[in-house]
Write an enzyme that holds these catalytic residues in place. Structure first.
Site, mmCIF file in Angstrom:
data_model
loop_
_atom_site.group_PDB
_atom_site.id
_atom_site.type_symbol
_atom_site.label_atom_id
_atom_site.label_comp_id
_atom_site.label_asym_id
_atom_site.label_seq_id
_atom_site.Cartn_x
_atom_site.Cartn_y
_atom_site.Cartn_z
ATOM 1 N N ARG A 9 0.942 -1.246 -0.057
ATOM 2 C CA ARG A 9 -0.046 -0.023 -0.050
ATOM 3 C C ARG A 9 1.124 1.119 0.017
ATOM 4 O O ARG A 9 0.581 2.251 -0.626
ATOM 5 C CB ARG A 9 -1.067 -0.010 1.299
ATOM 6 C CG ARG A 9 -2.088 -1.091 0.978
ATOM 7 C CD ARG A 9 -2.989 -0.803 2.338
ATOM 8 N NE ARG A 9 -4.328 -1.515 1.798
ATOM 9 C CZ ARG A 9 -5.541 -1.829 2.703
ATOM 10 N NH1 ARG A 9 -5.219 -1.249 4.156
ATOM 11 N NH2 ARG A 9 -6.442 -2.281 2.268
ATOM 12 N N LYS A 38 -16.036 -16.385 4.694
ATOM 13 C CA LYS A 38 -17.574 -16.303 5.136
ATOM 14 C C LYS A 38 -18.603 -16.139 3.931
ATOM 15 O O LYS A 38 -18.187 -15.031 3.089
ATOM 16 C CB LYS A 38 -17.780 -15.159 5.984
ATOM 17 C CG LYS A 38 -17.471 -15.379 7.449
ATOM 18 C CD LYS A 38 -17.326 -14.272 8.494
ATOM 19 C CE LYS A 38 -18.632 -13.822 8.840
ATOM 20 N NZ LYS A 38 -18.663 -12.500 9.567
ATOM 21 N N GLY A 64 -7.740 -8.707 1.018
ATOM 22 C CA GLY A 64 -6.418 -8.662 1.491
ATOM 23 C C GLY A 64 -5.807 -9.883 1.573
ATOM 24 O O GLY A 64 -4.422 -10.141 1.354
ATOM 25 N N GLY A 77 -12.126 -4.612 1.668
ATOM 26 C CA GLY A 77 -13.604 -4.152 1.601
ATOM 27 C C GLY A 77 -13.899 -3.508 0.286
ATOM 28 O O GLY A 77 -14.884 -3.647 -0.378
#
Ligand code: ADP
Ligand code: 3PG
Ligand code: MG
Length: 401
Positions: free
Chosen positions: A36, A202, A358, A381
Site C-alpha cells: 500500500r 464467510k 487482503g 472491503g
C-alpha cells in the site's frame, strides 16, 4: 471513471493534501507487506517532482478513537516511506490536528513530505465529523484521494474533508484511478469468457458480490469455507465444515437463480479435510462429494483443482476474491496455490486477471505469482464493494474530468 487525476493539477508550490491508505499489516513491530505504501509512490512522486508539498493523511487499524495508542501509530509507515523515497518524511506529532502538526505543514517546502499521525486517534474521523474535517482541510490547497482501500468508508478524511475543500481542486491519485479502471472495466466490459473465483471465510461477506456478478460472469467458481454453506443447502453432508446456517436460504436462492441464468456456478467436487481446525494435529483425508462425519473441509481437493484450472485456462477475464482453503497452513494451501498458478498461466496467455481481497493478495504474494497477474488490488472491503456494484461517495465527489 471520468474523474480528474493529480497529473491535471498545477501543484507547484502548493500544499497537496493526499489521503493515502497506509493501513499496512504489522507483526512484531515490523511491516509485513508494504504494497500500500509502494503503490502510493506514483502520486507522491508526481507531486514532489513538480514542486508540490505532499501532506499525507491516513488511518491505521481500528484504535479506540480517544487519543494516541502506540500500536496504531503510523511511525513505521513514515520510516518505510522515507526509506523507499530516499528522503526524509516529517512525522511531526502524535496528533494530526495539534499545533505541531499544523506547524510542520506550514513549514513544508516544495518537494517536502509530511505524514500526519493516525486520523482514527480521533473518533471524529469515523464519524465523518465536519468540524474535524474543517481542521484537516486547512492543510491543503489541493485534495487528492489515493486511498483506494478506504474508498468504501464515509470517514471524515474521505468525504467531509473534500467537501470542506469545495472550490479547490479535488482529484484522484494514480492508485485510485488504476484500481477503479481495472475493477470497473473487468465488470462492465469483460473480455469473455469472464470467470469469477470466489472463496474465503464467510459466505455472508460474499453474497452481495455473487448476486451482482451472476448476470455478468460466464462462470463463477466457488471454494473456501463459503462453499460449504452452498453444499449444505444442496443437502450434501459437509461434516463439521464451516456452515453459516442463517445463510442457507440465501444459498438456495442463488442455486435456483443459477438454473435460470446463463452463468454456471460451480462448487468443489472433492475436499481436503481434517478432524481439527489445526495445521498439524488433525487426521487429514480427502473426500469426494460427501464429507465423513467428524471431518471439516479446509481446502478444495485435487479433482476440483484440475476442474477449476481447466476453466481458468480458457478465461479471458478473471476476478479472484477469496482463498480456496486455509492457505496459511501447508496441508491446506495447495488448492489456493494451484488456482493462483492457473490464473497466472491465463495471464501469460493474454487474459486480464485481477485479485481483490487482503488475504487473496497475501496468498498471491506467498505463492510468488503476484507479479504474474494483471492487477493485485490494494483493497479488501473496497474491492469487494466494487464487485457488489456499489458506488463510492469518496470518489463521486471528486472533480469531473
Ligand atoms: P479475502 O481477504 O481475500 O477477501 P477472506 O477474508 O474472505 O478473503 O477469507 C480468507 C480466510 O478464509 C483465510 O484466512 C483462510 O484461512 C480462510 N478459509 C479459506 N477456506 C477455509 C475453509 N475451508 N475453512 C475455514 N477457513 C477457510
Ligand atoms: C482496509 O484495510 O480494508 C482499509 O484500510 C479500511 O480499513 P477499515 O476496514 O478498518 O475501515
Ligand atoms: Mg480477509
Amino acid at each position: 471513471m471520468s474523474k480528474k487525476n493529480i497529473a491535471s493539477v498545477d501543484v507547484s508550490g502548493k500544499r497537496v493534501l493526499i489521503r493515502v491508505d497506509f493501513n499496512v499489516p504489522v507483526e512484531d513491530g515490523k511491516i509485513t507487506d508494504d504494497r500500500r505504501i509502494r503503490e502510493a509512490l506514483p502520486t507522491i512522486q508526481s507531486v514532489l517532482s513538480r514542486g508540490g508539498k505532499a501532506i499525507l493523511i491516513s488511518h491505521m487499524g481500528r484504535p479506540e478513537g480517544v487519543g494516541f495508542e502506540p500500536e496504531f501509530s503510523l511511525k513505521l509507515a513514515a520510516d518505510r516511506l522515507a526509506q523507499i523515497l530516499g528522503k526524509p518524511v516529517a512525522f511531526p506529532s502524535n496528533d494530526c490536528t495539534d499545533a505541531g502538526a499544523a506547524a510542520a505543514v506550514a513549514a513544508a517546502k516544495p518537494g517536502d513530505v509530511v505524514l500526519l499521525e493516525n486520523l482514527r486517534f480521533h473518533k471524529a474521523e469515523k464519524k465523518g465529523d465536519p468540524a474535524f474535517a474543517a481542521k484537516l482541510a486547512l492543510y491543503g490547497d489541493v485534495y487528492v484521494n489515493d486511498a483506494f482501500g478506504t474508498c468504501h468508508r464515509p470517514d471524515a478524511s474521505m468525504v467531509a474533508v473534500p467537501k470542506a475543500m469545495a472550490g479547490k481542486p479535488r482529484v484522484c491519485g494514480f492508485l485510485v484511478e488504476k484500481e477503479i479502471k481495472f475493477l470497473a472495466a473487468a465488470i462492465a466490459k469483460p473480455a469473455r469468457p469472464f470467470v469469477v473465483v470466489l472463496g474465503g471465510a464467510k459466505v455472508s461477506d460474499k453474497m452481495g458480490a455473487i448476486e451482482h456478478l451472476m448476470p455478468l460472469a460466464d462462470t463463477i467458481l466457488v471454494g473456501g469455507a463459503m462453499a460449504y454453506t452452498f453444499l449444505a443447502a444442496q443437502g450434501k453432508n459437509v461434516g463439521t465444515s464451516r456452515v453459516e446456517k442463517d445463510r442457507i436460504a440465501d444459498a438456495k436462492k442463488i442455486i435456483d437463480m443459477d438454473k435460470k441464468m446463463k452463468v454456471e456456478v460451480l462448487f468443489p467436487v472433492d475436499h481436503v479435510c481434517s478432524t481439527q481446525f489445526e495445521e498439524k494435529s488433525g487426521d487429514i483425508e480427502v473426500f469426494d462429494d460427501e464429507i465423513k462425519d467428524g471431518f471439516m473441509g479446509l481446502d478444495i481437493g485435487p479433482k476440483t483443482q484440475t476442474k477449476f484450472a481447466i476453466i481458468l485456462q480458457k478465461a479471458k477475464t478473471i476476478v479472484w476474491n477469496g482463498p480456496m482453503g486455509v492457505f496459511e497452513w501447508a496441508p491446506f494451501a495447495t488448492g489456493t496455490q494451484q488456482v493462483g498458478k492457473a490464473i497466472a498461466r491465463a495471464t501469460a496467455a493474454g487474459a486480464t486477471t485481477i485479485v481483490g481481497g487482503g488475504d487473496s493478495a497475501a496468498a498471491a504474494e506467498k505463492f510468488g505469482i503476484a507479479d504474474q497477474l494483471s492487477h493485485v488490488s490494494t483493497g479488501g472491503g473496497a474491492s469487494l464493494e466494487m464487485l457488489e456494484g456499489k458506488k463510492f461517495e469518496s470518489v463521486d465527489l471528486l472533480d469531473q474530468a
